[in-house]
Design a protein around this motif. Structure first.
Motif, PDB file in Angstrom:
ATOM      1  N   GLN A 107       0.225   6.595  -8.714  1.00  0.00           N
ATOM      2  CA  GLN A 107      -0.299   5.282  -8.714  1.00  0.00           C
ATOM      3  C   GLN A 107       0.934   4.291  -8.644  1.00  0.00           C
ATOM      4  O   GLN A 107       2.006   4.372  -8.559  1.00  0.00           O
ATOM      5  CB  GLN A 107      -0.705   4.919 -10.462  1.00  0.00           C
ATOM      6  CG  GLN A 107      -1.786   5.870 -10.740  1.00  0.00           C
ATOM      7  CD  GLN A 107      -3.338   5.745  -9.873  1.00  0.00           C
ATOM      8  OE1 GLN A 107      -3.688   4.584  -9.615  1.00  0.00           O
ATOM      9  NE2 GLN A 107      -3.890   6.725  -9.490  1.00  0.00           N
ATOM     10  N   GLY A 108       0.370   2.975  -8.429  1.00  0.00           N
ATOM     11  CA  GLY A 108       1.398   1.781  -8.224  1.00  0.00           C
ATOM     12  C   GLY A 108       2.332   2.011  -7.039  1.00  0.00           C
ATOM     13  O   GLY A 108       2.070   2.372  -5.971  1.00  0.00           O
ATOM     14  N   PRO A 109       3.600   1.866  -7.477  1.00  0.00           N
ATOM     15  CA  PRO A 109       4.591   1.669  -6.301  1.00  0.00           C
ATOM     16  C   PRO A 109       4.732   3.535  -5.910  1.00  0.00           C
ATOM     17  O   PRO A 109       5.306   3.522  -4.557  1.00  0.00           O
ATOM     18  CB  PRO A 109       5.841   1.327  -7.035  1.00  0.00           C
ATOM     19  CG  PRO A 109       5.618   1.580  -8.353  1.00  0.00           C
ATOM     20  CD  PRO A 109       4.064   1.198  -8.681  1.00  0.00           C
ATOM     21  N   ALA A 110       4.613   4.160  -6.660  1.00  0.00           N
ATOM     22  CA  ALA A 110       4.773   5.755  -6.287  1.00  0.00           C
ATOM     23  C   ALA A 110       3.461   5.982  -5.316  1.00  0.00           C
ATOM     24  O   ALA A 110       3.776   6.734  -4.126  1.00  0.00           O
ATOM     25  CB  ALA A 110       4.259   6.669  -7.494  1.00  0.00           C
ATOM     26  N   ARG A 111       2.273   5.510  -5.607  1.00  0.00           N
ATOM     27  CA  ARG A 111       1.283   5.621  -4.356  1.00  0.00           C
ATOM     28  C   ARG A 111       1.698   4.864  -3.237  1.00  0.00           C
ATOM     29  O   ARG A 111       1.417   5.598  -2.049  1.00  0.00           O
ATOM     30  CB  ARG A 111       0.022   5.101  -5.179  1.00  0.00           C
ATOM     31  CG  ARG A 111      -1.265   5.019  -3.962  1.00  0.00           C
ATOM     32  CD  ARG A 111      -2.230   4.060  -4.624  1.00  0.00           C
ATOM     33  NE  ARG A 111      -1.470   2.511  -4.639  1.00  0.00           N
ATOM     34  CZ  ARG A 111      -1.837   1.783  -5.447  1.00  0.00           C
ATOM     35  NH1 ARG A 111      -2.915   2.101  -6.652  1.00  0.00           N
ATOM     36  NH2 ARG A 111      -1.607   0.639  -5.543  1.00  0.00           N
ATOM     37  N   ASP A 112       2.388   3.649  -3.262  1.00  0.00           N
ATOM     38  CA  ASP A 112       2.479   2.942  -1.863  1.00  0.00           C
ATOM     39  C   ASP A 112       3.562   3.762  -1.246  1.00  0.00           C
ATOM     40  O   ASP A 112       3.681   3.566  -0.109  1.00  0.00           O
ATOM     41  CB  ASP A 112       2.924   1.613  -2.473  1.00  0.00           C
ATOM     42  CG  ASP A 112       1.580   0.708  -2.992  1.00  0.00           C
ATOM     43  OD1 ASP A 112       0.581   1.362  -2.929  1.00  0.00           O
ATOM     44  OD2 ASP A 112       1.951  -0.273  -3.434  1.00  0.00           O
ATOM     45  N   LEU A 113       4.809   4.291  -1.994  1.00  0.00           N
ATOM     46  CA  LEU A 113       5.817   4.750  -1.396  1.00  0.00           C
ATOM     47  C   LEU A 113       4.953   6.230  -0.556  1.00  0.00           C
ATOM     48  O   LEU A 113       5.442   6.314   0.597  1.00  0.00           O
ATOM     49  CB  LEU A 113       6.846   5.359  -2.296  1.00  0.00           C
ATOM     50  CG  LEU A 113       8.025   6.180  -1.669  1.00  0.00           C
ATOM     51  CD1 LEU A 113       8.676   5.357  -0.734  1.00  0.00           C
ATOM     52  CD2 LEU A 113       9.055   6.553  -2.723  1.00  0.00           C
ATOM     53  N   LEU A 114       4.337   6.931  -1.246  1.00  0.00           N
ATOM     54  CA  LEU A 114       3.733   8.108  -0.586  1.00  0.00           C
ATOM     55  C   LEU A 114       3.036   7.684   0.747  1.00  0.00           C
ATOM     56  O   LEU A 114       2.924   8.203   1.709  1.00  0.00           O
ATOM     57  CB  LEU A 114       2.742   8.856  -1.795  1.00  0.00           C
ATOM     58  CG  LEU A 114       1.848   9.965  -1.007  1.00  0.00           C
ATOM     59  CD1 LEU A 114       2.602  10.930  -0.362  1.00  0.00           C
ATOM     60  CD2 LEU A 114       0.913  10.315  -2.164  1.00  0.00           C
ATOM     61  N   SER A 115       2.231   6.473   0.802  1.00  0.00           N
ATOM     62  CA  SER A 115       1.506   5.837   1.923  1.00  0.00           C
ATOM     63  C   SER A 115       2.579   5.699   2.915  1.00  0.00           C
ATOM     64  O   SER A 115       2.397   6.130   4.252  1.00  0.00           O
ATOM     65  CB  SER A 115       0.684   4.819   1.206  1.00  0.00           C
ATOM     66  OG  SER A 115       0.095   4.419   2.546  1.00  0.00           O
ATOM     67  N   LYS A 116       3.648   5.093   2.534  1.00  0.00           N
ATOM     68  CA  LYS A 116       4.765   4.542   3.681  1.00  0.00           C
ATOM     69  C   LYS A 116       5.111   5.874   4.295  1.00  0.00           C
ATOM     70  O   LYS A 116       5.519   5.914   5.704  1.00  0.00           O
ATOM     71  CB  LYS A 116       5.546   3.876   3.003  1.00  0.00           C
ATOM     72  CG  LYS A 116       5.291   2.562   2.443  1.00  0.00           C
ATOM     73  CD  LYS A 116       4.687   1.681   3.507  1.00  0.00           C
ATOM     74  CE  LYS A 116       4.504   0.179   2.855  1.00  0.00           C
ATOM     75  NZ  LYS A 116       3.791  -0.712   3.810  1.00  0.00           N
ATOM     76  N   ALA A 117       5.399   6.961   3.744  1.00  0.00           N
ATOM     77  CA  ALA A 117       5.986   8.173   4.036  1.00  0.00           C
ATOM     78  C   ALA A 117       5.132   8.870   4.992  1.00  0.00           C
ATOM     79  O   ALA A 117       5.303   9.112   5.866  1.00  0.00           O
ATOM     80  CB  ALA A 117       6.381   8.989   2.848  1.00  0.00           C
ATOM     81  N   ARG A 118       3.726   8.886   4.676  1.00  0.00           N
ATOM     82  CA  ARG A 118       2.671   9.509   5.354  1.00  0.00           C
ATOM     83  C   ARG A 118       2.614   8.774   6.935  1.00  0.00           C
ATOM     84  O   ARG A 118       2.064   9.395   7.644  1.00  0.00           O
ATOM     85  CB  ARG A 118       1.656   9.675   4.656  1.00  0.00           C
ATOM     86  CG  ARG A 118       1.521  10.528   3.668  1.00  0.00           C
ATOM     87  CD  ARG A 118       0.280  10.892   2.629  1.00  0.00           C
ATOM     88  NE  ARG A 118      -0.563  11.821   3.376  1.00  0.00           N
ATOM     89  CZ  ARG A 118      -1.583  12.313   2.868  1.00  0.00           C
ATOM     90  NH1 ARG A 118      -1.742  12.066   1.613  1.00  0.00           N
ATOM     91  NH2 ARG A 118      -2.238  13.180   3.457  1.00  0.00           N
ATOM     92  N   THR A 119       2.990   7.515   6.925  1.00  0.00           N
ATOM     93  CA  THR A 119       2.523   6.530   8.109  1.00  0.00           C
ATOM     94  C   THR A 119       3.757   6.146   8.834  1.00  0.00           C
ATOM     95  O   THR A 119       3.511   5.906   9.905  1.00  0.00           O
ATOM     96  CB  THR A 119       1.675   5.440   7.570  1.00  0.00           C
ATOM     97  OG1 THR A 119       2.528   4.575   6.648  1.00  0.00           O
ATOM     98  CG2 THR A 119       0.349   5.673   7.022  1.00  0.00           C
ATOM     99  N   THR A 120       4.900   6.249   8.171  1.00  0.00           N
ATOM    100  CA  THR A 120       6.042   5.882   9.260  1.00  0.00           C
ATOM    101  C   THR A 120       7.148   7.003   9.304  1.00  0.00           C
ATOM    102  O   THR A 120       8.030   6.947   9.882  1.00  0.00           O
ATOM    103  CB  THR A 120       6.880   4.867   8.314  1.00  0.00           C
ATOM    104  OG1 THR A 120       7.182   5.413   7.012  1.00  0.00           O
ATOM    105  CG2 THR A 120       6.005   3.502   8.179  1.00  0.00           C
ATOM    106  N   SER A 121       6.692   8.198   9.201  1.00  0.00           N
ATOM    107  CA  SER A 121       7.631   9.354   9.330  1.00  0.00           C
ATOM    108  C   SER A 121       7.770   9.629  10.851  1.00  0.00           C
ATOM    109  O   SER A 121       6.917   9.559  11.502  1.00  0.00           O
ATOM    110  CB  SER A 121       6.949  10.682   8.628  1.00  0.00           C
ATOM    111  OG  SER A 121       7.096  10.481   7.201  1.00  0.00           O
ATOM    112  N   ARG A 122       9.093   9.858  11.172  1.00  0.00           N
ATOM    113  CA  ARG A 122       9.230  10.230  12.583  1.00  0.00           C
ATOM    114  C   ARG A 122       9.460  11.900  12.681  1.00  0.00           C
ATOM    115  O   ARG A 122       9.745  12.505  11.935  1.00  0.00           O
ATOM    116  CB  ARG A 122      10.423   9.696  13.125  1.00  0.00           C
ATOM    117  CG  ARG A 122      11.860   9.953  12.488  1.00  0.00           C
ATOM    118  CD  ARG A 122      13.120   9.045  12.921  1.00  0.00           C
ATOM    119  NE  ARG A 122      14.327   9.353  12.086  1.00  0.00           N
ATOM    120  CZ  ARG A 122      15.210  10.383  12.401  1.00  0.00           C
ATOM    121  NH1 ARG A 122      14.710  11.153  13.676  1.00  0.00           N
ATOM    122  NH2 ARG A 122      16.216  10.661  11.873  1.00  0.00           N
TER     123      ARG A 122
END
Length: 304
Positions: A280-295
């Protein structure tokens, strides 16, 4: 037990002396307010209001119920404020644990992306091997973990956030550097420079080599990919490292990638969190960033 909105309506009637004004205050119609009062009276089993052309007033039972209702509503408001405070604390900080490869090569980019959306969130990061990261998540010491092992420990849920590849590397003057490929049995029998037990890369390598005789004892056992890589560069021996960690050294020819016939060393990198507790919260947002910005790491060596 009457519902909280109905208790708030009853308190408004007591304060304003009119069911119609109370209905407007809580944002419902007068017929709707009358229906709520009837529901309360039916549930409690006594009359609460006496209606007249001059307005509405509480019955004796209504006065008693209003006294109790005031304490219930006050407690609910206090609880709501406390919950909101907890949410604020959660959103002000984020505790992350990550395997060394993820912490060094992927998390900085993810955290920059997160900061764009949450500039006030303070992120604390601890880097360790995958086994230690999983243990921290299970103990509740961090909000989110990132591991590179091929299995997820019991008690954790996971999502793949990136793909990676393990690469056999050697110094340019090593005998393997002059060969087109080595056999899996040779890699299994070789004394390699390895990360410590609990490292995700070591776990994956041991699993892949199990059908070929298993992983031999280490030539050296070092606590980080950087230390392993430095030992390989000076000629101590070969190692198996993440392509993320060695890509620049391969391009600069400080290291040479060694092909292994018929061995697939690709793997998944995962985020982990306690089972049944979606981030939830920032942990959820970091997970989303990791899944969409990984190279994706550079060229993969196809199994041969």
């Amino acid at each position: 037990m009457p519902d909280l909105p109905n208790l708030e309506l009853l308190l408004a009637v007591a304060r304003l002396g009119s069911l119609g004004r109370a209905a407007r205050e809580v944002g419902i119609s007068q017929p709707g307010a009358s229906a709520r009062v009837r529901v309360m009276e039916t549930r409690i089993g006594v009359g609460l209001l006496e209606r007249s052309p001059n307005g509405s007033r509480l019955t004796r039972a209504g006065v008693l119920v209003c006294g109790w209702a005031a304490r219930v509503v006050e407690a609910a408001e206090s609880m709501d404020a406390g919950i909101e405070s907890l949410r604020g604390e959660r959103d002000d900080r984020l505790r992350v644990a990550a395997s060394l490869t993820v912490a060094e090569h992927l998390l900085p980019g993810w955290m920059v992306a997160l900061r764009g959306d949450r500039p006030d969130t303070v992120v604390s990061l601890s880097a360790d091997n995958s086994r230690a990261v999983a243990e921290k998540v299970l103990r509740g010491e961090v909000d989110l973990g990132f591991v590179e092992s091929d299995t997820v420990p019991p008690g954790l849920d996971a999502a793949v956030v990136a793909r990676d590849e393990l690469v056999v590397v050697a110094a340019p003057n090593h005998a393997w550097a002059r060969r087109s490929r080595v056999r899996p049995e040779e890699l299994a029998a070789a004394r390699l420079i390895l990360r410590e037990a609990g490292s995700g890369a070591r776990q994956v390598l041991a699993g892949v080599l199990e059908p070929h005789g298993g992983l031999a004892g280490p030539l050296l056992e070092l606590p980080s990919s950087t230390a392993v890589k430095a030992a390989v560069v000076v000629g101590a021996g070969p190692a198996v490292l993440s392509r993320l960690a060695v890509e620049e050294d391969l391009q600069a020819r400080r290291l040479v990638a060694v092909r292994v016939a018929g061995l697939d060393l690709r793997r998944s990198l995962r985020a982990v969190w306690p089972a049944g507790q979606r981030p939830q919260g920032p942990a959820r947002d970091l997970l989303s960033k990791a899944r969409t910005t990984s190279r994706t790491p550079g060229p993969r060596s196809a199994p041969r």
